[in-house]
Scaffold this active site. Structure first.
Site, PDB file in Angstrom:
ATOM      1  N   ASN A  96       0.967  -1.566   0.248  1.00 12.83           N
ATOM      2  CA  ASN A  96      -0.512  -0.203  -0.089  1.00 12.83           C
ATOM      3  C   ASN A  96       0.736   1.201   0.130  1.00 12.83           C
ATOM      4  O   ASN A  96       0.665   2.476  -0.440  1.00 12.83           O
ATOM      5  CB  ASN A  96      -0.467   0.237   1.244  1.00 12.83           C
ATOM      6  N   SER A 148      -4.872   2.736  -7.837  1.00 15.09           N
ATOM      7  CA  SER A 148      -5.814   4.588  -7.980  1.00 15.09           C
ATOM      8  C   SER A 148      -6.889   4.321  -8.672  1.00 15.09           C
ATOM      9  O   SER A 148      -6.570   4.115 -10.338  1.00 15.09           O
ATOM     10  CB  SER A 148      -4.922   5.465  -7.867  1.00 15.09           C
ATOM     11  N   TYR A 163       2.231  10.433 -10.956  1.00 19.32           N
ATOM     12  CA  TYR A 163       1.110   9.133  -9.919  1.00 19.32           C
ATOM     13  C   TYR A 163       0.538   8.558 -10.947  1.00 19.32           C
ATOM     14  O   TYR A 163       0.188   7.152 -10.903  1.00 19.32           O
ATOM     15  CB  TYR A 163       0.014  10.527  -9.023  1.00 19.32           C
ATOM     16  N   LYS A 167      -0.322   4.480 -11.191  1.00 17.90           N
ATOM     17  CA  LYS A 167      -1.184   3.218 -10.653  1.00 17.90           C
ATOM     18  C   LYS A 167      -0.895   2.394 -11.721  1.00 17.90           C
ATOM     19  O   LYS A 167      -1.881   1.561 -11.452  1.00 17.90           O
ATOM     20  CB  LYS A 167      -1.573   4.537 -10.361  1.00 17.90           C
ATOM     21  N   ILE A 196     -10.157  10.063  -1.049  1.00 16.02           N
ATOM     22  CA  ILE A 196     -10.058   9.613   0.105  1.00 16.02           C
ATOM     23  C   ILE A 196      -9.844   9.885   1.078  1.00 16.02           C
ATOM     24  O   ILE A 196      -8.295  10.878   1.140  1.00 16.02           O
ATOM     25  CB  ILE A 196      -9.231   7.824   0.641  1.00 16.02           C
ATOM     26  N   THR A 198      -8.290  10.733   4.610  1.00 21.07           N
ATOM     27  CA  THR A 198      -7.039  10.531   5.506  1.00 21.07           C
ATOM     28  C   THR A 198      -6.772  11.803   6.245  1.00 21.07           C
ATOM     29  O   THR A 198      -7.632  12.933   5.874  1.00 21.07           O
ATOM     30  CB  THR A 198      -5.775   9.377   5.178  1.00 21.07           C
TER      31      THR A 198
END
Length: 258
Positions: A96, A148, A163, A167, A196, A198
């Site tokens: 992860n 993702s 990114y 992914k 998400i 967090t």
């Protein structure tokens, strides 16, 4: 035995990378609550130890902390060896650990590009292979990779080509390993979360303006919660998902549907 009992992870051993906080901490918690012994793998060893102690007290399971740089092959190999020795085996893992650098492509430095690719893709490769080798030699297991929704769409308004590319690579790596190992007892799947919320994300001054834009665009009008990724990971780690391999599970509140 009912479905709830079948989905438990009693007796299983696993590790989660990037587990000191955020999504990794959340899935590690779910694994331990479902009965598994878990290693909290993170570069931030002090935070990993805090998380491990918290989960051990909360769940009564054996939870250990292991400091690892997932871009370093020797450290990754040593981590898997330590997990096997201290927990008594390895049945599943959730790879992860990841980062994102937002920068326009023409301004992004090569060092920034390499940093994202090394952590998000090369790190997944190293942990997949290290865990996979043990599982192939010891009766099989389940590998879960964090990809993702950014592997499926180009995010806006933030520029994040490295990114997105990393992914997308995770999904193809997942599918490739699933095919190679399908008849040898090792299953490999990925999850593709949407945005998400967090603790770190929600409290980041640089992200707050972006979050407002994302929520405007989101069909559900909000970001996801880390807890909303728990059930799919417990399913993939356990024995009710034995016919599931090579799949990518998009959990994004329908964000990629348009």
């Amino acid at each position: 035995m009912g479905i709830i009992e079948k989905m438990r992870l009693d007796g299983k051993k696993g590790f989660v990378t990037g587990a000191a906080r955020g999504i990794g901490k959340c899935t590690a918690t779910a694994f331990a609550e479902a009965g598994a012994d878990v290693a909290i793998v993170d570069l931030d060893y002090e935070e990993a130890k805090k998380t491990a102690a918290e989960l051990a007290e909360k769940t009564g399971r054996k939870v250990i902390a292991v400091k690892t740089d997932c871009t370093d092959k020797e450290q990754v190999d040593a981590m898997v060896k330590q997990v096997v020795e201290e927990l008594g085996g390895l049945d599943f893992c959730h790879n992860n650990a990841g980062i994102c650098i937002n920068a326009p492509a023409e301004e992004m430095t090569y060092e920034q590009w390499l940093k994202v690719i090394n952590i998000n893709l090369n790190g997944i490769f190293l942990t997949d292979i290290a865990a996979g080798k043990y599982m192939l030699e010891n009766g099989g297991g389940s590998i879960i990779n964090t990809a993702s929704m950014s592997a499926h769409i180009v995010n806006v308004p933030q520029p994040q080509c490295a990114y997105n590319a990393s992914k997308a690579g995770v999904i193809q790596l997942t599918k490739s390993l699933a095919i190679e190992w399908a008849k040898r007892g090792v299953r490999v799947n990925s999850i593709s979360p949407g945005y998400i919320g967090t603790e770190l994300t929600l409290n980041s001054p640089t992200l707050i303006p972006l979050i407002e834009k994302w929520n405007e665009m989101a069909p559900l009008g909000r970001m996801g919660k880390p807890e909303e990724l728990e059930s799919i990971c417990v399913y993939l780690a356990g024995d009710t998902s034995t016919f599931t391999t090579g799949s990518d599970f998009v959990i994004d509140g329908a964000f990629t549907c348009f």
